[in-house]
Design a protein around this motif. Sequence first.
Motif, PDB file in Angstrom:
ATOM      1  N   PHE A  47       0.815  -1.212   0.000  1.00  0.00           N
ATOM      2  CA  PHE A  47       0.000   0.000   0.000  1.00  0.00           C
ATOM      3  C   PHE A  47       0.848   1.260   0.000  1.00  0.00           C
ATOM      4  O   PHE A  47       0.521   2.245  -0.648  1.00  0.00           O
ATOM      5  N   SER A  48       1.952   1.255   0.720  1.00  0.00           N
ATOM      6  CA  SER A  48       2.770   2.460   0.859  1.00  0.00           C
ATOM      7  C   SER A  48       3.840   2.592  -0.216  1.00  0.00           C
ATOM      8  O   SER A  48       4.546   3.597  -0.261  1.00  0.00           O
ATOM      9  N   ASP A  49       3.975   1.598  -1.075  1.00  0.00           N
ATOM     10  CA  ASP A  49       5.002   1.644  -2.118  1.00  0.00           C
ATOM     11  C   ASP A  49       4.549   2.525  -3.282  1.00  0.00           C
ATOM     12  O   ASP A  49       3.375   2.547  -3.643  1.00  0.00           O
ATOM     13  N   ALA A  50       5.499   3.234  -3.877  1.00  0.00           N
ATOM     14  CA  ALA A  50       5.188   4.173  -4.950  1.00  0.00           C
ATOM     15  C   ALA A  50       4.697   3.445  -6.202  1.00  0.00           C
ATOM     16  O   ALA A  50       5.299   2.461  -6.625  1.00  0.00           O
ATOM     17  N   PRO A  51       3.624   3.914  -6.825  1.00  0.00           N
ATOM     18  CA  PRO A  51       3.177   3.357  -8.104  1.00  0.00           C
ATOM     19  C   PRO A  51       4.092   3.810  -9.238  1.00  0.00           C
ATOM     20  O   PRO A  51       4.971   4.648  -9.046  1.00  0.00           O
ATOM     21  N   SER A  52       3.834   3.283 -10.418  1.00  0.00           N
ATOM     22  CA  SER A  52       4.753   3.495 -11.537  1.00  0.00           C
ATOM     23  C   SER A  52       4.814   4.929 -12.017  1.00  0.00           C
ATOM     24  O   SER A  52       5.808   5.352 -12.605  1.00  0.00           O
ATOM     25  N   ASP A  53       3.771   5.726 -11.777  1.00  0.00           N
ATOM     26  CA  ASP A  53       3.764   7.102 -12.276  1.00  0.00           C
ATOM     27  C   ASP A  53       4.122   8.128 -11.195  1.00  0.00           C
ATOM     28  O   ASP A  53       3.940   9.328 -11.385  1.00  0.00           O
ATOM     29  N   ALA A  54       4.644   7.671 -10.068  1.00  0.00           N
ATOM     30  CA  ALA A  54       4.933   8.579  -8.953  1.00  0.00           C
ATOM     31  C   ALA A  54       6.224   9.359  -9.174  1.00  0.00           C
ATOM     32  O   ALA A  54       7.160   8.890  -9.833  1.00  0.00           O
ATOM     33  N   ILE A  55       6.253  10.548  -8.618  1.00  0.00           N
ATOM     34  CA  ILE A  55       7.481  11.338  -8.505  1.00  0.00           C
ATOM     35  C   ILE A  55       8.067  11.037  -7.126  1.00  0.00           C
ATOM     36  O   ILE A  55       7.408  11.268  -6.107  1.00  0.00           O
ATOM     37  N   ILE A  56       9.278  10.511  -7.097  1.00  0.00           N
ATOM     38  CA  ILE A  56       9.900  10.144  -5.828  1.00  0.00           C
ATOM     39  C   ILE A  56      10.556  11.382  -5.229  1.00  0.00           C
ATOM     40  O   ILE A  56      11.509  11.921  -5.786  1.00  0.00           O
ATOM     41  N   LEU A  57      10.064  11.807  -4.088  1.00  0.00           N
ATOM     42  CA  LEU A  57      10.615  12.980  -3.423  1.00  0.00           C
ATOM     43  C   LEU A  57      11.671  12.610  -2.385  1.00  0.00           C
ATOM     44  O   LEU A  57      12.554  13.421  -2.090  1.00  0.00           O
ATOM     45  N   PHE A  58      11.562  11.414  -1.821  1.00  0.00           N
ATOM     46  CA  PHE A  58      12.587  10.948  -0.889  1.00  0.00           C
ATOM     47  C   PHE A  58      12.494   9.431  -0.760  1.00  0.00           C
ATOM     48  O   PHE A  58      11.453   8.892  -0.382  1.00  0.00           O
ATOM     49  N   ASP A  59      13.607   8.750  -1.096  1.00  0.00           N
ATOM     50  CA  ASP A  59      13.653   7.292  -0.999  1.00  0.00           C
ATOM     51  C   ASP A  59      14.689   6.815   0.015  1.00  0.00           C
ATOM     52  O   ASP A  59      15.039   5.632   0.044  1.00  0.00           O
ATOM     53  N   GLY A  60      15.179   7.727   0.826  1.00  0.00           N
ATOM     54  CA  GLY A  60      16.130   7.360   1.859  1.00  0.00           C
ATOM     55  C   GLY A  60      17.579   7.476   1.460  1.00  0.00           C
ATOM     56  O   GLY A  60      18.476   7.346   2.306  1.00  0.00           O
ATOM     57  N   LYS A  61      17.855   7.735   0.175  1.00  0.00           N
ATOM     58  CA  LYS A  61      19.239   7.725  -0.308  1.00  0.00           C
ATOM     59  C   LYS A  61      19.907   9.091  -0.255  1.00  0.00           C
ATOM     60  O   LYS A  61      21.104   9.200   0.014  1.00  0.00           O
ATOM     61  N   ASN A  62      19.156  10.145  -0.563  1.00  0.00           N
ATOM     62  CA  ASN A  62      19.735  11.483  -0.588  1.00  0.00           C
ATOM     63  C   ASN A  62      18.629  12.521  -0.444  1.00  0.00           C
ATOM     64  O   ASN A  62      17.446  12.191  -0.448  1.00  0.00           O
ATOM     65  N   LEU A  63      19.050  13.788  -0.333  1.00  0.00           N
ATOM     66  CA  LEU A  63      18.111  14.897  -0.201  1.00  0.00           C
ATOM     67  C   LEU A  63      18.126  15.782  -1.448  1.00  0.00           C
ATOM     68  O   LEU A  63      17.882  16.991  -1.357  1.00  0.00           O
TER      69      LEU A  63
END
Length: 257
Positions: A47-63
């Motif tokens: 449920f909380s995972d980003a769908p294919s058309d999402a813009i990733i704003l933060f994935d834990g790797k960088n800012l």
Amino acid sequence: MKQFLILALLLPGLTLTSAAQEPQRAKPEETEYYSPVPPVVTPGAGFSDAPSDAIILFDGKNLDQWINSKDSTAAKWTLGDNAMTVNKSVGDIQTRSSFTDYQLHIEYRIPSNITGSGQARGNSGIFLAALPWGAGGYELQVLDNYKNTTYVNGQVGSMYKQAVPLANASKKPGEWQTYDVVWVAPKFDDHGILKSMARVTVFHNGVLVQNNTSLLGDTPYIGQPSYRKHGAAPIKLQSHGDKSEPISYRNIWLRLL
């Protein structure tokens, strides 16, 4: 039959239909259409995972998608364990990009060693549209309200000082919590006159807490809300000035509407 004849004389437009005459049957095809075809979106595994058309704003790797609000330099919150933690000495951060209408998923954690009470306990905020004037935008409150009371239009799930949440769905400090938000920005005409108010729907930990709520304007700490013309705006995360231990955020993604 006399009654129908009298009605027919009184109402010239009335048509008499015999039992033998059946009305023309509608066809199911008349109410079926095949375009425009909705785009195919692959949902995330959970449920909380980003769908294919999402813009990733933060994935834990960088800012990389974030900057300091006060000077637009690279964001300097603390990275670790796939999360970012508020750096109270730095201040607020906001997205590099600006948005209008969107679906937002964001997760936060109140630290298990949290201290303080009321508004001075795990306080932060998500400004769904950050503005460089007045109250700074439209704030969805973040606060520890697990067995911690405060004014209800300032508790977690509220649109700060304006819209009381429908429920308190807080988890214990130390547990990750989620917000899923649908934000519809206010619209203005060329003269700056408000055409439609901002509206927001919010699920907190899967529980509906704001149901297509219309806002009267921004969300000031003191005074009344107001509108001032603006367009697309960044999303801002607040570094609150209270003395409680800083909270963390992770897994932030957005879908444009």
